[in-house]
Design a protein around this motif. Structure first.
Motif, PDB file in Angstrom:
ATOM      1  N   ALA A   1       0.830  -1.207   0.000  1.00 51.81           N
ATOM      2  CA  ALA A   1       0.000   0.000   0.000  1.00 51.81           C
ATOM      3  C   ALA A   1       0.867   1.261   0.000  1.00 51.81           C
ATOM      4  N   GLU A   2       1.845   1.262  -0.881  1.00 51.83           N
ATOM      5  CA  GLU A   2       2.740   2.398  -1.076  1.00 51.83           C
ATOM      6  C   GLU A   2       3.652   2.694   0.117  1.00 51.83           C
ATOM      7  N   ASN A   3       3.827   1.716   1.012  1.00 50.27           N
ATOM      8  CA  ASN A   3       4.813   1.855   2.092  1.00 50.27           C
ATOM      9  C   ASN A   3       5.931   0.838   1.867  1.00 50.27           C
ATOM     10  N   GLU A   4       7.156   1.292   1.902  1.00 48.20           N
ATOM     11  CA  GLU A   4       8.284   0.356   1.831  1.00 48.20           C
ATOM     12  C   GLU A   4       8.444  -0.301   3.203  1.00 48.20           C
ATOM     13  N   THR A   5       8.304  -1.621   3.251  1.00 41.89           N
ATOM     14  CA  THR A   5       8.283  -2.296   4.555  1.00 41.89           C
ATOM     15  C   THR A   5       9.497  -3.185   4.785  1.00 41.89           C
TER      16      THR A   5
ATOM     17  N   SER B   1       7.851  -6.430  12.464  1.00 42.03           N
ATOM     18  CA  SER B   1       6.590  -7.092  12.110  1.00 42.03           C
ATOM     19  C   SER B   1       5.380  -6.392  12.721  1.00 42.03           C
ATOM     20  N   ASP B   2       5.527  -5.809  13.917  1.00 44.27           N
ATOM     21  CA  ASP B   2       4.353  -5.140  14.502  1.00 44.27           C
ATOM     22  C   ASP B   2       3.961  -3.910  13.682  1.00 44.27           C
ATOM     23  N   ARG B   3       4.974  -3.213  13.122  1.00 41.18           N
ATOM     24  CA  ARG B   3       4.660  -2.053  12.282  1.00 41.18           C
ATOM     25  C   ARG B   3       3.971  -2.492  10.995  1.00 41.18           C
ATOM     26  N   ILE B   4       4.473  -3.586  10.413  1.00 39.50           N
ATOM     27  CA  ILE B   4       3.879  -4.085   9.172  1.00 39.50           C
ATOM     28  C   ILE B   4       2.436  -4.515   9.424  1.00 39.50           C
ATOM     29  N   ALA B   5       2.220  -5.210  10.551  1.00 40.70           N
ATOM     30  CA  ALA B   5       0.854  -5.633  10.887  1.00 40.70           C
ATOM     31  C   ALA B   5      -0.071  -4.424  10.962  1.00 40.70           C
ATOM     32  N   ARG B   6       0.437  -3.323  11.532  1.00 38.15           N
ATOM     33  CA  ARG B   6      -0.413  -2.149  11.703  1.00 38.15           C
ATOM     34  C   ARG B   6      -0.688  -1.412  10.395  1.00 38.15           C
ATOM     35  N   LEU B   7       0.077  -1.756   9.347  1.00 37.57           N
ATOM     36  CA  LEU B   7      -0.243  -1.199   8.033  1.00 37.57           C
ATOM     37  C   LEU B   7      -1.405  -1.960   7.378  1.00 37.57           C
ATOM     38  N   GLY B   8      -1.689  -3.167   7.868  1.00 36.61           N
ATOM     39  CA  GLY B   8      -2.818  -3.907   7.306  1.00 36.61           C
ATOM     40  C   GLY B   8      -2.466  -5.250   6.693  1.00 36.61           C
ATOM     41  N   VAL B   9      -1.386  -5.882   7.165  1.00 34.44           N
ATOM     42  CA  VAL B   9      -1.026  -7.222   6.706  1.00 34.44           C
ATOM     43  C   VAL B   9      -1.241  -8.179   7.871  1.00 34.44           C
ATOM     44  N   ALA B  10      -1.842  -9.342   7.611  1.00 39.69           N
ATOM     45  CA  ALA B  10      -2.056 -10.301   8.693  1.00 39.69           C
ATOM     46  C   ALA B  10      -1.697 -11.698   8.218  1.00 39.69           C
ATOM     47  N   LEU B  11      -1.105 -12.446   9.118  1.00 36.96           N
ATOM     48  CA  LEU B  11      -0.598 -13.780   8.779  1.00 36.96           C
ATOM     49  C   LEU B  11      -1.387 -14.865   9.504  1.00 36.96           C
ATOM     50  N   CYS B  12      -1.750 -15.902   8.743  1.00 35.69           N
ATOM     51  CA  CYS B  12      -2.253 -17.140   9.345  1.00 35.69           C
ATOM     52  C   CYS B  12      -1.127 -18.134   9.143  1.00 35.69           C
ATOM     53  N   PRO B  13      -0.333 -18.407  10.191  1.00 36.93           N
ATOM     54  CA  PRO B  13       0.951 -19.083   9.973  1.00 36.93           C
ATOM     55  C   PRO B  13       0.813 -20.585   9.719  1.00 36.93           C
TER      56      PRO B  13
ATOM     57  N   GLU C   1      -9.874 -15.689  23.765  1.00 35.12           N
ATOM     58  CA  GLU C   1      -8.687 -14.841  23.904  1.00 35.12           C
ATOM     59  C   GLU C   1      -7.838 -14.865  22.633  1.00 35.12           C
ATOM     60  N   ASN C   2      -7.726 -16.052  22.016  1.00 33.56           N
ATOM     61  CA  ASN C   2      -7.008 -16.151  20.752  1.00 33.56           C
ATOM     62  C   ASN C   2      -7.653 -15.266  19.697  1.00 33.56           C
ATOM     63  N   LEU C   3      -8.986 -15.334  19.679  1.00 33.29           N
ATOM     64  CA  LEU C   3      -9.744 -14.602  18.666  1.00 33.29           C
ATOM     65  C   LEU C   3      -9.588 -13.094  18.847  1.00 33.29           C
ATOM     66  N   LEU C   4      -9.535 -12.651  20.102  1.00 33.71           N
ATOM     67  CA  LEU C   4      -9.486 -11.217  20.374  1.00 33.71           C
ATOM     68  C   LEU C   4      -8.060 -10.684  20.507  1.00 33.71           C
ATOM     69  N   LEU C   5      -7.072 -11.583  20.371  1.00 31.65           N
ATOM     70  CA  LEU C   5      -5.684 -11.174  20.606  1.00 31.65           C
ATOM     71  C   LEU C   5      -5.167 -10.118  19.622  1.00 31.65           C
ATOM     72  N   PRO C   6      -5.292 -10.354  18.296  1.00 30.43           N
ATOM     73  CA  PRO C   6      -4.708  -9.354  17.392  1.00 30.43           C
ATOM     74  C   PRO C   6      -5.428  -8.023  17.530  1.00 30.43           C
ATOM     75  N   PRO C   7      -4.697  -6.957  17.820  1.00 32.23           N
ATOM     76  CA  PRO C   7      -5.364  -5.663  18.008  1.00 32.23           C
ATOM     77  C   PRO C   7      -5.976  -5.161  16.704  1.00 32.23           C
ATOM     78  N   LYS C   8      -7.075  -4.414  16.834  1.00 32.19           N
ATOM     79  CA  LYS C   8      -7.681  -3.794  15.652  1.00 32.19           C
ATOM     80  C   LYS C   8      -6.754  -2.728  15.126  1.00 32.19           C
ATOM     81  N   ILE C   9      -6.482  -2.770  13.833  1.00 35.34           N
ATOM     82  CA  ILE C   9      -5.530  -1.796  13.277  1.00 35.34           C
ATOM     83  C   ILE C   9      -6.211  -0.803  12.343  1.00 35.34           C
ATOM     84  N   ALA C  10      -7.407  -1.124  11.895  1.00 31.51           N
ATOM     85  CA  ALA C  10      -8.121  -0.214  10.997  1.00 31.51           C
ATOM     86  C   ALA C  10      -9.597  -0.568  11.060  1.00 31.51           C
ATOM     87  N   PRO C  11     -10.463   0.384  10.724  1.00 33.69           N
ATOM     88  CA  PRO C  11     -11.878   0.026  10.655  1.00 33.69           C
ATOM     89  C   PRO C  11     -12.103  -0.908   9.470  1.00 33.69           C
ATOM     90  N   GLY C  12     -13.236  -1.579   9.455  1.00 30.94           N
ATOM     91  CA  GLY C  12     -13.562  -2.406   8.296  1.00 30.94           C
ATOM     92  C   GLY C  12     -13.296  -3.883   8.502  1.00 30.94           C
TER      93      GLY C  12
END
Lengths: 239, 295
Positions: free
Chosen positions: A70-74, A79-91, A104-115
């Motif tokens: 999304a036009e950010n050089e990452t 990894s926490d900064r990248i996650a907050r740009l809107g990338v998420a991993l299912c490892p 708790e697992n379900l609610l663990l990843p913090p919300k980073i953007a609306p939608g």
């Protein structure tokens, strides 16, 4: 790739190199994913698929080249900064936290953007999760763990989902259920990069394929061209 | 034959109370050690020195600023906790990923330096810290005399321990903490600033030690080596309880304090070693500790 002319890619990886200690794992990976696409990364074990995902997520210590999301050089971001740009991993191996409950697992990843998807919609996709909310993460079956691993990255508002072998080791009926869920996610506008061995299953979902070998992308074709590329695929994947 | 006959109930309950007080300190200190070990994988040998600094912080506040016990109960853990965070950021942080023995050596070195500096400045003998007016005196319970301050220490410690347990096991922040303990890389990849969480965790564990130090100040004297004597027993408590278990370290702390108190009544000669005897027995039967998870 007609889309290329219409929109800018959401993710663009160029000349990506990665190292684990002394061993050079990725030798200049190039790939692009456009908004709303489902792209599948095929390749043998050890070809560098998981490493590519981990690099995009910022989880490989030694990496170079360019990863533009999304036009950010990452490439140099943590990894926490990248996650907050809107990338998420299912490892790979799902990464369910055994000491946390399903909720708790379900609610663990913090919300980073609306939608992001509301919990209700996640439970519509994966009804099993709702019944197991209070169970410990470690007590789930493989299929339930996979649903949880996908479900928990849907509510954060991430736009690009990296799914690493979501069907590995699962029963056919669960694989079908996960396929339906990924189809719905695509319809909802998520962009998905899928690593998968099972390309027949993936061909029903993916818009395009990339094939990796020895840490490089060696082929790329649209889903419609799958039949024409079958021979090459068999040669590359050894299936 | 039956030593109980030679013991008055007065003496029995007095020792049990002493045991409970020590147990409260064991619990607060081993709880902090368990939290730190779980998250940083570091055996924090500086814990005793930080406990001592908590007591000194309260003493400084009183002598130089005329700030009394109650504000000190908040300010000392904050101040020493902040210092802990500086230690984590500037030193422990660099040891991440290395063998835990490096963290042990570093924190042990820090403890020696801090204790040496304090001893140099204030001498080895203790300085008294007055009891807060509100908690002077005591209650006659009929079977024993209960000093108010000691009752306060036990009740307050239990409350702090339970609050910590609740925060770690039952809240969102605690879930994030447990996730980061289990798999820091993945937790970070979900957008959690794990390094900051680690710093705060260390600060919190240190703040618990400093809080114990303030609680101890009016009972024991404020001396540079007050933590050094204590911390060896606390490590035995941690080994018995099992590293990394929150409720385990709380229960073991109080339990061993009581056992020590009882031993003082029935066989005083063994009072100083009973914890270590139990440690050996537990290690023989359950090497991971009473509440530890088998690796």
């Amino acid at each position: 790739m007609a889309e290329a002319d219409l929109t800018a890619p959401l993710l663009s990886v160029a000349g990506l190199q990665a190292f684990y200690g002394e061993s050079h794992v990725l030798h200049g990976v190039n790939l692009r994913i456009f908004p709303g696409e489902v792209v599948t990364l095929l390749g043998r074990n050890g070809a560098g698929k998981t490493t590519t995902l981990k690099c995009i997520m910022g989880m490989v210590g030694k990496r170079s080249g360019s990863i533009c999301f999304a036009e950010n050089e990452t490439i140099a971001l943590t990894s926490d900064r990248i996650a907050r740009l809107g990338v998420a991993l299912c490892p790979e191996e799902r990464g369910i936290f055994a000491s946390l409950s399903v909720e708790e697992n379900l609610l663990l990843p913090p919300k980073i953007a609306p939608g992001g998807l509301p919990l209700d919609e996640i439970f519509t996709l994966f009804p099993n999760l709702k019944e197991r909310l209070s169970s410990q993460g470690g007590k789930l079956s493989g299929g339930e763990q996979q649903m949880l691993a996908i479900g928990r990255i849907l509510r954060t508002g991430a736009r690009l989902l990296l799914l690493d072998e979501p069907t590995e080791g699962l029963a056919p009926i669960i694989i079908r259920q996960i396929g339906v869920a990924i189809g719905k996610l695509k319809a909802l506008g998520f962009t998905i990069l899928l690593v998968e061995q099972n390309f027949r299953w993936a061909s029903a979902l993916a818009d395009r394929f990339y094939v990796m070998e020895h840490g490089e992308i060696v082929e790329s074709f649209a889903s419609a061209e799958l039949a024409a590329n079958m021979d090459k695929l068999h040669a590359c994947l050894g299936v | 034959m039956i030593p109980l006959l030679g013991i008055t109930t007065q003496a029995l309950f007095a020792q049990l109370l002493l045991g409970l007080i020590n147990g409260a300190f064991y619990a607060l200190l081993s709880l902090g050690l368990a939290v730190i070990f779980g998250m940083l994988n570091i055996v924090n040998f500086a814990h005793g020195a930080l406990y001592m600094m908590g007591a000194f912080f309260a003493w400084f506040l009183l002598h130089y600023f005329e700030i009394g016990y109650w504000p000190a109960l908040v300010l000392a853990p904050l101040g020493v906790g902040l210092l802990g965070m500086v230690i984590e950021r500037t030193m422990l942080h660099r040891l991440a990923g290395l063998d835990p023995i490096y963290g042990l050596l570093l924190t042990f070195g820090i403890a020696l330096i801090v204790q040496g500096l304090f001893q140099n400045a204030y001498g080895a003998s203790g300085m008294p810290y007055p009891m807060p007016d509100l908690l002077k005196g005591g209650q006659n319970l009929g079977f024993m005399y209960l000093p108010n301050y000691r009752a306060w220490v036990v009740v307050f410690s239990i409350a702090v321990c339970l609050a910590t347990w609740f925060a770690i096991e039952k809240t969102r922040l605690g879930a994030t903490l447990r996730a980061a303990t289990e798999n820091p890389e993945l937790t970070r990849a979900f957008g959690v600033n794990v390094p900051r969480l680690i710093t705060l965790t260390y600060g919190f564990g240190v703040a618990l030690a400093a809080l114990a130090g303030v609680l101890a100040a009016p009972i024991y004297q404020v001396r540079p080596l007050m933590g050094a004597d204590f911390i060896i027993v606390v490590f035995a408590v941690v080994v018995i309880g099992g590293m990394g278990s929150i409720m385990g370290s709380i229960l073991t702390g109080f339990l061993l304090g009581l056992v020590e108190g009882l031993t003082k009544v029935f066989y005083p000669q063994a009072a100083n070693v009973v914890v270590f005897v139990i440690m050996v027995l537990v290690l023989l039967v359950k090497p991971a500790g009473l509440f530890g998870k088998q690796a």
